[in-house]
Write an enzyme that holds these catalytic residues in place. Structure first.
Site, PDB file in Angstrom:
ATOM      1  N   ASP A  22       0.765  -1.138   0.365  1.00  0.00           N
ATOM      2  CA  ASP A  22       0.187   0.112  -0.265  1.00  0.00           C
ATOM      3  C   ASP A  22       0.657   0.892  -0.026  1.00  0.00           C
ATOM      4  O   ASP A  22       2.452   1.636   0.290  1.00  0.00           O
ATOM      5  CB  ASP A  22      -1.073  -0.257   1.159  1.00  0.00           C
ATOM      6  CG  ASP A  22      -2.149  -0.695   0.882  1.00  0.00           C
ATOM      7  OD1 ASP A  22      -2.514  -1.826   0.298  1.00  0.00           O
ATOM      8  OD2 ASP A  22      -2.525  -1.091   2.140  1.00  0.00           O
ATOM      9  N   ASP A  23       0.327   2.358  -0.313  1.00  0.00           N
ATOM     10  CA  ASP A  23       0.498   4.097   0.017  1.00  0.00           C
ATOM     11  C   ASP A  23       1.648   3.805  -1.219  1.00  0.00           C
ATOM     12  O   ASP A  23       2.886   4.835  -0.649  1.00  0.00           O
ATOM     13  CB  ASP A  23       0.783   3.769   1.361  1.00  0.00           C
ATOM     14  CG  ASP A  23      -0.022   3.874   2.509  1.00  0.00           C
ATOM     15  OD1 ASP A  23      -0.900   4.022   2.004  1.00  0.00           O
ATOM     16  OD2 ASP A  23       0.692   4.283   3.429  1.00  0.00           O
ATOM     17  N   HIS A 143      -7.794   3.714   1.278  1.00  0.00           N
ATOM     18  CA  HIS A 143      -6.515   4.535   2.455  1.00  0.00           C
ATOM     19  C   HIS A 143      -7.047   4.264   3.128  1.00  0.00           C
ATOM     20  O   HIS A 143      -8.408   5.168   3.599  1.00  0.00           O
ATOM     21  CB  HIS A 143      -5.664   5.789   1.945  1.00  0.00           C
ATOM     22  CG  HIS A 143      -4.622   6.021   2.523  1.00  0.00           C
ATOM     23  ND1 HIS A 143      -3.823   5.429   2.762  1.00  0.00           N
ATOM     24  CD2 HIS A 143      -5.127   7.497   3.469  1.00  0.00           C
ATOM     25  CE1 HIS A 143      -2.807   5.698   3.480  1.00  0.00           C
ATOM     26  NE2 HIS A 143      -3.118   7.341   3.730  1.00  0.00           N
TER      27      HIS A 143
END
Length: 217
Positions: A22-23, A143
Protein backbone atom coordinates in the site's frame (compact mmCIF):
# COMPACT_ATOMS: atom_id res chain seq x y z
CA UNK A 1 -1.60 -6.21 3.12
CA UNK A 2 -1.90 -9.96 2.60
CA UNK A 3 -5.05 -11.50 1.18
CA UNK A 4 -6.13 -15.01 0.25
CA UNK A 5 -8.17 -15.15 -2.95
CA UNK A 6 -10.21 -18.26 -3.66
CA UNK A 7 -11.11 -18.71 -7.33
CA UNK A 8 -14.39 -20.37 -8.25
CA UNK A 9 -12.57 -22.17 -11.07
CA UNK A 10 -10.13 -23.77 -8.63
CA UNK A 11 -10.67 -26.74 -6.30
CA UNK A 12 -11.98 -25.62 -2.91
CA UNK A 13 -8.66 -26.40 -1.22
CA UNK A 14 -6.65 -24.10 -3.54
CA UNK A 15 -6.04 -20.48 -2.63
CA UNK A 16 -3.82 -17.76 -4.06
CA UNK A 17 -1.87 -15.53 -1.68
CA UNK A 18 -1.84 -11.87 -2.70
CA UNK A 19 0.48 -9.48 -0.85
CA UNK A 20 -0.11 -5.81 -1.66
CA UNK A 21 2.25 -2.91 -0.99
CA UNK A 22 0.00 0.00 0.00
CA UNK A 23 0.81 3.72 -0.17
CA UNK A 24 2.88 3.48 -3.36
CA UNK A 25 3.52 7.08 -4.37
CA UNK A 26 3.49 8.44 -0.80
CA UNK A 27 7.15 9.53 -0.97
CA UNK A 28 10.36 8.56 -2.85
CA UNK A 29 11.78 6.43 -0.01
CA UNK A 30 8.57 4.45 0.34
CA UNK A 31 8.51 3.90 -3.42
CA UNK A 32 12.02 2.46 -3.38
CA UNK A 33 11.24 0.21 -0.43
CA UNK A 34 8.11 -1.15 -2.10
CA UNK A 35 9.94 -1.79 -5.39
CA UNK A 36 12.69 -3.58 -3.47
CA UNK A 37 10.07 -5.80 -1.84
CA UNK A 38 8.50 -6.61 -5.21
CA UNK A 39 11.82 -7.48 -6.83
CA UNK A 40 12.62 -9.74 -3.86
CA UNK A 41 9.32 -11.56 -4.31
CA UNK A 42 7.91 -10.34 -0.98
CA UNK A 43 4.82 -8.62 -2.46
CA UNK A 44 2.57 -9.41 -5.42
CA UNK A 45 1.30 -5.97 -6.43
CA UNK A 46 0.96 -2.38 -5.26
CA UNK A 47 -1.76 0.20 -4.55
CA UNK A 48 -1.04 3.73 -5.74
CA UNK A 49 -1.86 6.91 -3.80
CA UNK A 50 -2.43 9.27 -6.71
CA UNK A 51 -2.38 12.31 -4.41
CA UNK A 52 1.00 11.32 -2.96
CA UNK A 53 4.01 13.56 -3.62
CA UNK A 54 5.79 10.78 -5.54
CA UNK A 55 2.84 9.33 -7.47
CA UNK A 56 4.28 10.09 -10.92
CA UNK A 57 7.59 8.43 -10.06
CA UNK A 58 5.71 5.45 -8.62
CA UNK A 59 3.80 4.97 -11.87
CA UNK A 60 7.08 5.04 -13.82
CA UNK A 61 8.63 2.50 -11.45
CA UNK A 62 5.64 0.19 -11.82
CA UNK A 63 5.95 0.36 -15.60
CA UNK A 64 9.73 -0.19 -15.53
CA UNK A 65 9.50 -3.25 -13.30
CA UNK A 66 6.18 -4.62 -14.60
CA UNK A 67 4.52 -4.32 -11.20
CA UNK A 68 0.74 -4.97 -11.15
CA UNK A 69 -0.80 -1.78 -9.83
CA UNK A 70 -4.14 -0.73 -8.39
CA UNK A 71 -5.58 2.43 -6.86
CA UNK A 72 -5.40 3.20 -3.13
CA UNK A 73 -8.34 5.62 -2.97
CA UNK A 74 -7.64 8.37 -0.45
CA UNK A 75 -10.20 10.62 1.25
CA UNK A 76 -8.45 10.99 4.58
CA UNK A 77 -4.90 12.29 4.10
CA UNK A 78 -3.42 15.14 2.08
CA UNK A 79 -5.20 17.09 -0.64
CA UNK A 80 -7.92 16.17 -3.14
CA UNK A 81 -6.90 15.74 -6.78
CA UNK A 82 -10.20 17.14 -8.06
CA UNK A 83 -9.50 20.84 -8.73
CA UNK A 84 -13.12 21.82 -8.10
CA UNK A 85 -12.91 20.47 -4.54
CA UNK A 86 -9.64 22.10 -3.53
CA UNK A 87 -10.01 24.90 -1.01
CA UNK A 88 -13.61 24.53 0.08
CA UNK A 89 -15.70 21.35 0.28
CA UNK A 90 -17.12 18.98 2.88
CA UNK A 91 -14.15 16.60 2.54
CA UNK A 92 -11.68 19.19 3.87
CA UNK A 93 -10.89 20.62 7.30
CA UNK A 94 -10.41 24.30 8.03
CA UNK A 95 -6.80 24.09 6.82
CA UNK A 96 -7.82 22.77 3.41
CA UNK A 97 -6.69 19.18 3.91
CA UNK A 98 -8.66 15.95 4.16
CA UNK A 99 -10.06 15.45 7.67
CA UNK A 100 -7.63 12.67 8.66
CA UNK A 101 -8.03 9.03 9.65
CA UNK A 102 -10.32 9.70 12.60
CA UNK A 103 -11.55 13.09 11.41
CA UNK A 104 -13.29 11.67 8.35
CA UNK A 105 -15.10 9.17 10.56
CA UNK A 106 -16.22 11.95 12.89
CA UNK A 107 -17.35 14.17 10.01
CA UNK A 108 -19.26 11.25 8.48
CA UNK A 109 -20.96 10.40 11.78
CA UNK A 110 -22.02 14.05 12.14
CA UNK A 111 -23.52 14.09 8.64
CA UNK A 112 -21.06 16.67 7.34
CA UNK A 113 -19.79 14.84 4.24
CA UNK A 114 -21.51 15.31 0.88
CA UNK A 115 -21.61 12.00 -0.99
CA UNK A 116 -21.70 13.89 -4.30
CA UNK A 117 -18.25 15.25 -3.43
CA UNK A 118 -17.05 11.81 -2.36
CA UNK A 119 -18.01 10.49 -5.81
CA UNK A 120 -16.45 13.50 -7.51
CA UNK A 121 -13.12 12.91 -5.78
CA UNK A 122 -13.08 9.13 -6.23
CA UNK A 123 -13.82 9.56 -9.94
CA UNK A 124 -11.06 12.16 -10.25
CA UNK A 125 -8.61 9.75 -8.61
CA UNK A 126 -9.51 7.01 -11.09
CA UNK A 127 -9.01 9.50 -13.94
CA UNK A 128 -5.62 10.59 -12.59
CA UNK A 129 -4.58 6.97 -12.15
CA UNK A 130 -5.38 6.42 -15.83
CA UNK A 131 -3.35 9.49 -16.80
CA UNK A 132 -0.35 8.30 -14.81
CA UNK A 133 -0.41 4.64 -15.85
CA UNK A 134 -2.24 4.49 -19.16
CA UNK A 135 -4.79 1.96 -17.90
CA UNK A 136 -7.52 1.50 -15.30
CA UNK A 137 -6.58 0.08 -11.88
CA UNK A 138 -6.23 -3.70 -11.60
CA UNK A 139 -7.97 -3.27 -8.26
CA UNK A 140 -9.16 -0.40 -6.07
CA UNK A 141 -9.20 -0.23 -2.28
CA UNK A 142 -9.28 2.48 0.36
CA UNK A 143 -6.52 4.23 2.28
CA UNK A 144 -7.15 3.73 6.02
CA UNK A 145 -10.17 1.58 5.10
CA UNK A 146 -12.32 4.53 4.03
CA UNK A 147 -14.01 2.41 1.34
CA UNK A 148 -16.01 0.37 3.87
CA UNK A 149 -17.36 3.32 5.84
CA UNK A 150 -21.15 3.80 5.91
CA UNK A 151 -22.51 5.77 2.94
CA UNK A 152 -19.05 5.98 1.36
CA UNK A 153 -19.15 2.22 0.64
CA UNK A 154 -22.15 2.69 -1.65
CA UNK A 155 -20.49 5.51 -3.58
CA UNK A 156 -17.23 3.56 -3.80
CA UNK A 157 -19.05 0.50 -5.18
CA UNK A 158 -20.92 2.59 -7.73
CA UNK A 159 -17.69 4.19 -9.00
CA UNK A 160 -16.04 0.79 -9.39
CA UNK A 161 -19.04 -0.58 -11.25
CA UNK A 162 -19.27 2.45 -13.55
CA UNK A 163 -15.56 2.34 -14.38
CA UNK A 164 -15.35 -1.42 -14.86
CA UNK A 165 -13.06 -2.10 -11.89
CA UNK A 166 -13.94 -5.56 -10.59
CA UNK A 167 -11.66 -6.19 -7.60
CA UNK A 168 -11.30 -4.69 -4.13
CA UNK A 169 -10.61 -5.98 -0.63
CA UNK A 170 -12.64 -6.04 2.55
CA UNK A 171 -10.54 -5.75 5.75
CA UNK A 172 -11.95 -8.54 7.89
CA UNK A 173 -9.10 -9.64 10.18
CA UNK A 174 -8.92 -13.31 11.07
CA UNK A 175 -8.35 -13.83 14.81
CA UNK A 176 -8.77 -10.18 15.75
CA UNK A 177 -10.83 -10.95 18.85
CA UNK A 178 -8.02 -13.09 20.25
CA UNK A 179 -5.39 -10.33 20.12
CA UNK A 180 -5.26 -9.42 23.81
CA UNK A 181 -2.10 -7.37 23.34
CA UNK A 182 -3.93 -4.68 21.33
CA UNK A 183 -4.64 -1.56 23.41
CA UNK A 184 -8.32 -0.81 24.08
CA UNK A 185 -8.42 2.32 21.92
CA UNK A 186 -6.89 0.51 18.94
CA UNK A 187 -9.15 -2.48 19.47
CA UNK A 188 -12.19 -0.19 19.36
CA UNK A 189 -10.97 1.15 16.01
CA UNK A 190 -10.27 -2.31 14.58
CA UNK A 191 -13.63 -3.63 15.75
CA UNK A 192 -15.29 -0.67 14.06
CA UNK A 193 -13.47 -1.48 10.81
CA UNK A 194 -14.54 -5.12 11.13
CA UNK A 195 -18.19 -4.13 11.69
CA UNK A 196 -18.18 -1.81 8.69
CA UNK A 197 -16.44 -4.45 6.57
CA UNK A 198 -19.03 -7.11 7.36
CA UNK A 199 -21.77 -4.64 6.45
CA UNK A 200 -20.00 -3.86 3.17
CA UNK A 201 -19.77 -7.41 1.79
CA UNK A 202 -23.31 -7.49 0.43
CA UNK A 203 -23.01 -3.97 -1.03
CA UNK A 204 -19.99 -4.97 -3.09
CA UNK A 205 -21.61 -8.24 -4.12
CA UNK A 206 -24.65 -6.43 -5.50
CA UNK A 207 -22.39 -4.29 -7.67
CA UNK A 208 -20.50 -7.30 -9.01
CA UNK A 209 -17.27 -6.44 -7.20
CA UNK A 210 -15.08 -9.37 -6.21
CA UNK A 211 -13.07 -9.56 -3.01
CA UNK A 212 -10.67 -12.06 -1.43
CA UNK A 213 -12.27 -14.69 0.80
CA UNK A 214 -9.93 -13.92 3.69
CA UNK A 215 -7.58 -11.15 4.74
CA UNK A 216 -4.88 -10.73 7.34
CA UNK A 217 -2.17 -8.20 8.06
Amino acid sequence: RRVLFRSSSMPQSTVKLIVTGDDFGYCPKRNLGIVECFLAGAISNVSLLVNGCAASDAALLARRHNIPIGLHANLSEGLPVCKALQGNCSLLNQDGFFHGKMGIRKALAEGLLKMSEVKQELTAQVDLFYQLTGHLPDHMDGHQHIHVLPEIRHVFAKVLEERGIHYTRVPIEQGLHGCGWITPDLMDFYLGVEKHSLETVEVFRRHGIRRPDRKST
